[in-house]
Motif scaffolding. Structure first.
Motif, PDB file in Angstrom:
ATOM      1  N   ALA A  27     -14.519 -32.421   1.071  1.00 39.02           N
ATOM      2  CA  ALA A  27     -15.241 -31.931   0.052  1.00 39.02           C
ATOM      3  C   ALA A  27     -15.755 -31.032  -0.053  1.00 39.02           C
ATOM      4  CB  ALA A  27     -16.736 -33.029   1.059  1.00 39.02           C
ATOM      5  N   TYR A  28     -15.415 -29.840   0.897  1.00 39.98           N
ATOM      6  CA  TYR A  28     -16.117 -28.460   0.328  1.00 39.98           C
ATOM      7  C   TYR A  28     -15.144 -28.196  -0.475  1.00 39.98           C
ATOM      8  CZ  TYR A  28     -19.633 -27.233   3.993  1.00 39.98           C
ATOM      9  OH  TYR A  28     -20.352 -27.184   4.582  1.00 39.98           O
ATOM     10  N   LEU A  29     -14.064 -28.628  -0.788  1.00 46.20           N
ATOM     11  CA  LEU A  29     -12.745 -27.844  -1.815  1.00 46.20           C
ATOM     12  C   LEU A  29     -13.326 -28.240  -3.041  1.00 46.20           C
ATOM     13  CD1 LEU A  29      -9.238 -28.046   0.376  1.00 46.20           C
ATOM     14  CD2 LEU A  29     -10.749 -26.540  -0.093  1.00 46.20           C
ATOM     15  N   LEU A  30     -14.030 -29.632  -3.086  1.00 43.48           N
ATOM     16  CA  LEU A  30     -14.510 -30.144  -4.042  1.00 43.48           C
ATOM     17  C   LEU A  30     -15.550 -29.827  -4.946  1.00 43.48           C
ATOM     18  CD1 LEU A  30     -13.529 -34.436  -3.412  1.00 43.48           C
ATOM     19  CD2 LEU A  30     -12.229 -32.858  -5.374  1.00 43.48           C
ATOM     20  N   MET A  57     -18.520 -37.919  -4.616  1.00 41.97           N
ATOM     21  CA  MET A  57     -19.647 -37.930  -3.173  1.00 41.97           C
ATOM     22  C   MET A  57     -20.226 -39.249  -2.578  1.00 41.97           C
ATOM     23  SD  MET A  57     -19.905 -34.322  -3.148  1.00 41.97           S
ATOM     24  CE  MET A  57     -18.646 -32.416  -2.879  1.00 41.97           C
ATOM     25  N   TRP A  58     -21.768 -39.871  -3.655  1.00 44.69           N
ATOM     26  CA  TRP A  58     -21.907 -40.304  -3.577  1.00 44.69           C
ATOM     27  C   TRP A  58     -21.865 -42.141  -3.570  1.00 44.69           C
ATOM     28  CZ3 TRP A  58     -27.455 -40.633  -4.532  1.00 44.69           C
ATOM     29  CH2 TRP A  58     -28.356 -39.610  -4.718  1.00 44.69           C
ATOM     30  N   LEU A  59     -20.201 -41.907  -3.871  1.00 43.39           N
ATOM     31  CA  LEU A  59     -19.186 -43.221  -3.324  1.00 43.39           C
ATOM     32  C   LEU A  59     -19.199 -43.411  -2.148  1.00 43.39           C
ATOM     33  CD1 LEU A  59     -17.261 -43.876  -6.928  1.00 43.39           C
ATOM     34  CD2 LEU A  59     -19.744 -45.263  -5.550  1.00 43.39           C
ATOM     35  N   TRP A  60     -18.793 -42.394  -1.613  1.00 43.92           N
ATOM     36  CA  TRP A  60     -18.295 -41.903  -0.533  1.00 43.92           C
ATOM     37  C   TRP A  60     -19.233 -42.174   0.856  1.00 43.92           C
ATOM     38  CZ3 TRP A  60     -13.009 -41.704   2.120  1.00 43.92           C
ATOM     39  CH2 TRP A  60     -13.825 -41.605   3.682  1.00 43.92           C
ATOM     40  N   GLY A 142     -21.319 -32.741   1.436  1.00 48.13           N
ATOM     41  CA  GLY A 142     -20.471 -33.870   0.608  1.00 48.13           C
ATOM     42  C   GLY A 142     -20.199 -35.200   1.122  1.00 48.13           C
ATOM     43  N   VAL A 143     -20.732 -35.594   2.392  1.00 47.06           N
ATOM     44  CA  VAL A 143     -19.743 -37.005   2.937  1.00 47.06           C
ATOM     45  C   VAL A 143     -21.335 -36.983   3.653  1.00 47.06           C
ATOM     46  CG1 VAL A 143     -17.560 -36.171   3.090  1.00 47.06           C
ATOM     47  CG2 VAL A 143     -19.246 -35.880   5.206  1.00 47.06           C
ATOM     48  N   THR A 149     -27.687 -35.327  -1.301  1.00 49.19           N
ATOM     49  CA  THR A 149     -28.715 -34.931  -3.442  1.00 49.19           C
ATOM     50  C   THR A 149     -29.177 -33.592  -3.385  1.00 49.19           C
ATOM     51  OG1 THR A 149     -29.619 -36.981  -1.681  1.00 49.19           O
ATOM     52  CG2 THR A 149     -30.713 -35.677  -3.287  1.00 49.19           C
ATOM     53  N   ILE A 150     -28.962 -33.155  -2.520  1.00 50.07           N
ATOM     54  CA  ILE A 150     -29.201 -31.367  -3.315  1.00 50.07           C
ATOM     55  C   ILE A 150     -28.073 -30.529  -3.727  1.00 50.07           C
ATOM     56  CG2 ILE A 150     -30.041 -29.368  -1.970  1.00 50.07           C
ATOM     57  CD1 ILE A 150     -30.753 -30.443   0.762  1.00 50.07           C
ATOM     58  N   PHE A 151     -27.202 -30.904  -3.973  1.00 51.87           N
ATOM     59  CA  PHE A 151     -25.797 -30.391  -4.104  1.00 51.87           C
ATOM     60  C   PHE A 151     -26.162 -30.982  -5.417  1.00 51.87           C
ATOM     61  CE2 PHE A 151     -21.013 -30.331  -5.514  1.00 51.87           C
ATOM     62  CZ  PHE A 151     -21.569 -29.080  -5.677  1.00 51.87           C
TER      63      PHE A 151
END
Length: 221
Positions: A27-30, A57-60, A142-143, A149-151
């Motif tokens: 998640a961080y890499l993405l 990210m939202w789907l996961w 990311g997860v 949401t903030i991202f």
């Protein structure tokens, strides 16, 4: 009255984080790749990629966190899961149908967007650690819903075209629902989430309205 205790809430994060490791690293890499793509000149490839990263990210988070883990202590999580899946699908659609274009342009919205991104990825976990919510008992970038949401608000502030208003509805709603954790569950890193929706929506509306008016003005001779 919440149907779970703060201890149960944090225990869900602990179990979830340990079960999905090392997805947090991915998640961080993405997320870093999405930021790099903001400066990529080939927008026809960059815009769908950024939207795709946000959508994933939202789907996961909708399926994995809300649907499979948080629902164990709060049945409302199934409703949250559905809303996150809808948001993820709409992000995919907006990116691949060229409804949204990401990029860096001068203005307050850009600086606030970058601040939100840095907060979600770096400051958020640092505040959690400093206040006793260390890994794995913490929402991770990311997860989990609140950092995602903030991202998302951060990246939607970093656009060079008008943001479809429907893209803001679910993140704004979650900023209020999830941000309530700052008060009810003593999660101080969510204080920004509680106001992020108002800040992002106002800046995006002002920026897009100003850009539309500027584009409609006749050029001077």
């Amino acid at each position: 009255m919440l149907p779970f205790t703060p201890e149960q809430f944090l225990a869900v994060f602990s179990d979830y984080n340990q079960a999905i490791w090392p997805v947090q690293v991915a998640a961080y890499l993405l997320g870093a790749f999405a930021v790099i793509l903001l400066f990529f000149k080939r927008r026809e490839a960059a815009d769908p990629a950024i939207s795709g990263i946000l959508a994933s990210m939202w789907l996961w988070t909708g399926i994995g966190y809300h649907g499979l883990w948080f629902a164990a202590i709060n049945k409302a999580a199934y409703l949250f899961a559905a809303s996150f899946i809808i948001q993820g699908c709409y992000l995919f659609y907006s990116g691949f149908s060229r409804q949204i274009h990401f990029g860096v342009r001068p203005g307050t919205a850009t600086w606030v967007g970058m601040t939100f991104i840095a907060y979600a990825a770096i400051v958020y976990p640092l505040i959690g650690t400093a206040t006793g919510h260390s890994y794995p008992h913490m929402p991770m970038f990311g997860v989990t819903p609140c950092p995602v949401t903030i991202f998302t608000f951060g990246l939607l502030l970093l656009t060079t075209s008008a943001v479809p208003r429907w893209l803001l509805v679910i993140p704004f709603a979650w900023s209020l629902v999830g941000g309530s954790a700052a008060i009810l569950l003593r999660v101080p890193q969510d204080w920004l989430l509680l106001v992020s929706g108002f800040i992002a929506a106002a800046l995006i509306a002002f920026r897009d309205s100003w850009a539309t008016r500027a584009a409609g003005k006749p050029k001077s001779a």
